[in-house]
Write a protein that holds these residues in place. Structure first.
Motif, PDB file in Angstrom:
ATOM      1  N   TYR A 221       0.884  -1.187   0.026  1.00  0.00           N
ATOM      2  CA  TYR A 221       0.136   0.025   0.063  1.00  0.00           C
ATOM      3  C   TYR A 221       0.808   1.235  -0.125  1.00  0.00           C
ATOM      4  CZ  TYR A 221      -4.093  -2.842   1.059  1.00  0.00           C
ATOM      5  OH  TYR A 221      -5.260  -3.722   0.969  1.00  0.00           O
TER       6      TYR A 221
ATOM      7  N   PHE B 118      -8.226   9.068  -2.581  1.00  0.00           N
ATOM      8  CA  PHE B 118      -8.714   8.435  -3.678  1.00  0.00           C
ATOM      9  C   PHE B 118     -10.235   7.907  -3.468  1.00  0.00           C
ATOM     10  CE2 PHE B 118      -3.962   7.889  -3.224  1.00  0.00           C
ATOM     11  CZ  PHE B 118      -3.878   8.126  -5.053  1.00  0.00           C
ATOM     12  N   ILE B 119     -10.832   8.843  -3.026  1.00  0.00           N
ATOM     13  CA  ILE B 119     -12.383   8.711  -2.780  1.00  0.00           C
ATOM     14  C   ILE B 119     -13.372   9.619  -3.493  1.00  0.00           C
ATOM     15  CG2 ILE B 119     -12.234   7.432  -0.447  1.00  0.00           C
ATOM     16  CD1 ILE B 119     -13.114  10.246   0.632  1.00  0.00           C
TER      17      ILE B 119
ATOM     18  N   TYR C  29     -16.611   9.161  -5.807  1.00  0.00           N
ATOM     19  CA  TYR C  29     -18.042   8.833  -5.116  1.00  0.00           C
ATOM     20  C   TYR C  29     -18.663  10.093  -4.668  1.00  0.00           C
ATOM     21  CZ  TYR C  29     -16.345   4.106  -4.151  1.00  0.00           C
ATOM     22  OH  TYR C  29     -15.996   2.808  -4.326  1.00  0.00           O
TER      23      TYR C  29
ATOM     24  N   GLY D  44      -8.857   6.825  -8.485  1.00  0.00           N
ATOM     25  CA  GLY D  44      -9.683   6.329  -7.461  1.00  0.00           C
ATOM     26  C   GLY D  44     -10.255   5.057  -7.713  1.00  0.00           C
ATOM     27  N   ILE D  45     -10.572   4.548  -9.046  1.00  0.00           N
ATOM     28  CA  ILE D  45     -11.301   3.243  -9.280  1.00  0.00           C
ATOM     29  C   ILE D  45     -10.190   2.267  -8.971  1.00  0.00           C
ATOM     30  CG2 ILE D  45     -12.206   1.939 -10.899  1.00  0.00           C
ATOM     31  CD1 ILE D  45     -13.414   4.578 -12.149  1.00  0.00           C
TER      32      ILE D  45
ATOM     33  N   THR E  39      -7.267   2.553  -7.442  1.00  0.00           N
ATOM     34  CA  THR E  39      -6.601   2.323  -6.097  1.00  0.00           C
ATOM     35  C   THR E  39      -7.646   1.484  -5.299  1.00  0.00           C
ATOM     36  OG1 THR E  39      -5.391   4.644  -6.422  1.00  0.00           O
ATOM     37  CG2 THR E  39      -5.845   3.663  -4.133  1.00  0.00           C
ATOM     38  N   GLN E  40      -9.051   1.576  -5.287  1.00  0.00           N
ATOM     39  CA  GLN E  40      -9.866   1.233  -4.458  1.00  0.00           C
ATOM     40  C   GLN E  40      -9.990  -0.450  -4.975  1.00  0.00           C
ATOM     41  OE1 GLN E  40     -13.346   3.306  -5.308  1.00  0.00           O
ATOM     42  NE2 GLN E  40     -12.065   5.292  -4.763  1.00  0.00           N
TER      43      GLN E  40
ATOM     44  N   ALA F  26      -6.881  -2.194  -3.517  1.00  0.00           N
ATOM     45  CA  ALA F  26      -6.736  -2.138  -1.983  1.00  0.00           C
ATOM     46  C   ALA F  26      -7.575  -3.471  -1.694  1.00  0.00           C
ATOM     47  CB  ALA F  26      -7.732  -0.998  -1.245  1.00  0.00           C
TER      48      ALA F  26
ATOM     49  N   PRO G 233     -16.073   1.343  -9.151  1.00  0.00           N
ATOM     50  CA  PRO G 233     -15.252   0.080  -8.957  1.00  0.00           C
ATOM     51  C   PRO G 233     -16.082  -1.037  -9.119  1.00  0.00           C
ATOM     52  CG  PRO G 233     -15.241   1.025  -6.689  1.00  0.00           C
ATOM     53  CD  PRO G 233     -15.907   2.113  -7.503  1.00  0.00           C
ATOM     54  N   SER G 234     -17.416  -1.005  -8.517  1.00  0.00           N
ATOM     55  CA  SER G 234     -18.270  -2.349  -8.451  1.00  0.00           C
ATOM     56  C   SER G 234     -18.497  -2.789 -10.064  1.00  0.00           C
ATOM     57  CB  SER G 234     -19.331  -2.033  -7.549  1.00  0.00           C
ATOM     58  OG  SER G 234     -20.117  -0.960  -7.947  1.00  0.00           O
TER      59      SER G 234
END
Length: 751
Positions: free
Chosen positions: A421, A473-474, A477, A492-493, A495-496, A499, A563-564
């Protein structure tokens, strides 16, 4: 008749100014107020009546131009260099009758906009009265204010509806009694009487076949309000945006009341500009000094490196000479997956073309309707399928993450997740931070233009409030329209997804069958989710004619930036990385299986890219089934060929020309630049959009492949890479490097 009138006005202005300096007048119009036949020879004869004898009896064209230049200099010396240059016409008292007559006739043909009409403030009304008074005297500053305001153009039915006037002339005005010029780019919404079918086609041509449909309420800083007309108004600076809107609405109502068209008006505060007089802010100076310090430090570190002056590792990490050598190096690491560099390059190039296509819609064009008709051709899917070109990057991210993690698990049996990370953050944050600082505090001060506040300053204002979301990185949203540097939603996408990737990869590594079933189920669910949300919310990931701006933003907010909804191709990448680690080079596939793989992946890729081409036709009618099918399955089809190419090339099952092409060593350099190119392209595009002052003729290849713009994208990307990306990657390596022990195998690096 209209063209003749414009020529006549120009002649009238030239002759009036010249004759006023000579103490003579010439009647351009007949007593009935209609144009008389004034020949060019008469103009030359009048120009020749100069007491200074600047013109000879007979002269060539070259001599004429030279004489006119001398005459202009005389006029400037004698008339416009007085202390009253911007105050009033110094010769009005001597020629009041003649000037009044010619001003009255000029304004009968092309009436001046009245900033004081309607419900406006008292100060705006007062300054407007001064403007009209001085305009009737032909005072230079008032003529400039009149001249800088947009006029009715030709070519309206070819889409020449956006009129930017003269930005620089307007904001440079300094008039009498402290009046300064203010440039406002007003928005007009043109609707027609639905009971008048004869007006329907005219409305369609004016709006260039509705390439996009927009309203005043739509955000305009990221996607252009294409069906909203931009109209420049030059007014005294005392008039607020509300005053300008009120006076413009009053003027438009008078003109539109007797027609079948209805015109709505809106003037936003940020779209009214005056000459910038404020000094740089403290933040801008601080950020500027920071960038200067980084450049100087990197240069000094490079000099020390060149002359072998002893320094520590941190200083060496910033060495400009060392980092430049790394940037242009074509040496491969042992585990390098060669074809991925070509895949990155191809999709990065196509993404630039698609993003450039969107940026071009901000600009005014004299042939905008012709442009829309041209973009209705099937092959322009190249620019309409922008969402596809980010999917291979997500797949590659999953592939390299899986490939790297499985390699570490094979060697050590475990992962140091915290180090992974930290490594990720040090890879992304410094370069992203530098770009945010530049776009927020430096870029707003390095240019100007009619749309500068919309596409540059507005983004900077958003970043001042929401920059912290990007570093966490949010930011993806919080809505497409509310992001700092909207184009960074991909970070953001990615990195999530990164994670949660250790969970997926460890599960697949330790329980291959169960992990494969679970990951496949998640990928299928993500695909279903894209289909479901697109169908029931009537979204569309493909830009078709008539797409509304609201629909584009809803598509981004409810699907594209989540990301979903991007898990499918990421999981495909995880599977590929796992397979490449477990099927070493030299593993041979069955020949029939290889043919089937090439055929199937090629057909899927073509279906994803060419299949939706009919959706780009001008007369296409939106169908939610088409849109849902495209959003659900196009990413899989587009990535299939690239994934198959990577697998068969890395395992040695092909040695075809396409494999050699995508594995070309030169793509190693573009890979190192790819992150910075992704970050810098929109700031470069928006810089040019904000600077645009006039309409031009649209030409697809000339504008899409703007090599000067491409140079600046690559150049700024190289600057970011050399001064921020590579130094902090070097520091990351230093900080996370473990002491070597005997017998420990050196881990290989994946580009």
């Amino acid at each position: 008749m209209e063209t003749f009138g414009k020529i006549l006005i120009l002649k009238n202005l030239i002759i009036t100014i010249i004759v006023l300096t000579e103490g003579k007048t010439v009647d351009i119009l007949t007593s009935a107020g209609l144009p008389s036949s004034l020949e060019d020879e008469e103009i030359l004869r009048i120009l020749g009546q100069n007491k200074s004898q600047a013109f000879s009896e007979n002269f060539t064209f070259v001599e004429l131009v030279g004489s006119l230049r001398n005459h202009t200099e005389i006029i400037q010396d004698n008339l416009w260099t007085t202390n009253d240059i911007y105050k009033t016409n110094p010769y009005y008292d001597d020629f009041s009758v003649e000037i009044d007559q010619e001003a009255r006739r000029l304004l009968q043909i092309l009436p001046a906009f009245d900033p004081g009409a309607g419900h406006v403030s008292s100060e705006c009304k007062r300054q407007s009265d001064i403007f009209h008074r001085e305009l009737s005297k032909f005072s230079l500053w008032a003529l400039k204010m009149y001249d800088a305001t947009a006029k009715m153009p030709s070519g309206l039915l070819n889409g020449n509806v956006n009129q930017f006037g003269d930005f620089d002339e307007c904001i440079g005005i300094e008039g009498s009694e402290g009046i300064r010029g203010q440039y406002c780019l007003a928005y007009l919404q043109l609707d027609f009487d639905q009971s008048r079918p004869d007006l329907k086609y005219l409305h369609r041509l004016l709006h260039s076949h509705y390439a996009f449909r927009s309203n005043f309420s739509d955000p305009g800083h990221r996607v252009p309000r294409f069906s909203t007309i931009n109209w420049a108004i030059c007014t005294p600076a005392a008039c607020s945006p509300h005053d300008v809107e009120s006076s413009l609405r009053h003027a438009v109502t008078n003109y539109a009341s007797q027609t079948g068209f209805k015109i709505s008006v809106k003037v936003e505060r940020e779209m009214c500009q005056v000459q910038r007089t404020e000094s740089y802010t403290r933040e801008t100076i601080t950020v500027g000094l920071f960038f200067l310090g980084i450049v100087l430090f990197s240069t000094m570190a490079g000099v020390c490196d060149l002359y072998d002056i002893p320094t520590n590792n941190i200083v060496q990490a910033f060495s400009l000479s060392r980092n430049l050598k790394k940037l242009i190096s074509t040496n491969r690491s042992v585990d390098d997956i060669g074809t991925l560099h070509g895949v990155r390059f191809l999709n990065a190039l196509m993404l630039i073309v698609a993003h450039k296509s969107m940026a071009l819609f901000f600009n005014p064009y004299a042939n905008r309707t012709e442009m829309s008709e041209y973009l209705g051709k099937p092959w322009t899917v190249l620019g309409r399928a922008a969402s596809l070109y980010t999917d291979p990057f997500i797949m590659i991210s999953g592939l390299l993450t899986s490939y790297s993690f499985v390699g570490r698990l094979n060697r050590n049996g475990k992962l140091n997740i915290s180090n992974e990370y930290i490594s990720r953050l040090m890879r992304l944050v410094p370069t992203l931070g530098a770009l945010i600082l530049f776009c927020t505090y430096i870029m707003p001060f390095i240019g100007s233009g009619p749309q500068w506040n919309l596409v540059v300053t507005h983004h900077a204002d958003i970043c001042k409030k929401t920059w912290w979301r990007n570093f966490l990185f949010i930011h993806n949203y919080f809505g497409f329209e509310n992001m700092c540097l909207t184009h960074t939603h991909h970070l953001g996408i990615d990195t999530q997804l990164f994670a949660i990737s250790p969970l997926f990869i460890i599960l697949l590594y330790k329980r291959p069958k169960i992990g494969a079933i679970i990951l496949t189920g998640i990928a299928v669910f993500s695909t279903f989710l894209r289909y479901y949300i697109t169908y029931f919310r009537r979204l569309n990931n493909y830009v078709f004619f008539g797409t509304s701006i609201r629909q584009l933003f809803d598509t981004a907010n409810f699907s594209y930036i989540l990301p979903s909804h991007r898990l499918t191709v990421y999981i495909i990448g995880i599977f590929l990385g796992y397979l490449l680690r477990n099927y070493p080079k030299g593993f041979k596939l069955n020949q029939k299986f290889t043919y089937v793989g090439w055929t199937l992946s090629s057909l899927l890729c073509l279906a994803a890219f060419v299949g939706p081409a009919p959706m780009g036709a001008i007369d296409y009618i939106y169908n939610p089934v088409h849109a849902a099918t495209y959003n659900a399955f196009a990413p899989i089809g587009w990535c299939a060929l690239f994934g198959w190419l990577a697998f068969v090339s890395h395992t040695g099952n092909t040695n075809s020309w396409i494999s050699k092409l995508f594995s070309w060593k030169g793509f190693l350099i573009t890979t190192r630049l790819s992150y910075a190119i992704y970050l810098t392209q929109f700031p470069v595009f928006f810089f040019n959009v904000g600077q645009t002052r006039t309409a031009e003729n649209y030409g697809f290849f000339r504008m899409i492949f703007n090599f000067k713009e491409l140079f600046w994208i690559v150049f700024t990307a190289a600057i970011l890479t050399l001064f921020f990306d590579m130094p902090f990657q070097n520091i990351k390596t230093i900080l996370l490097k473990k002491p070597k022990s005997s017998g420990t195998e050196k881990s290989s690096k994946v580009e």
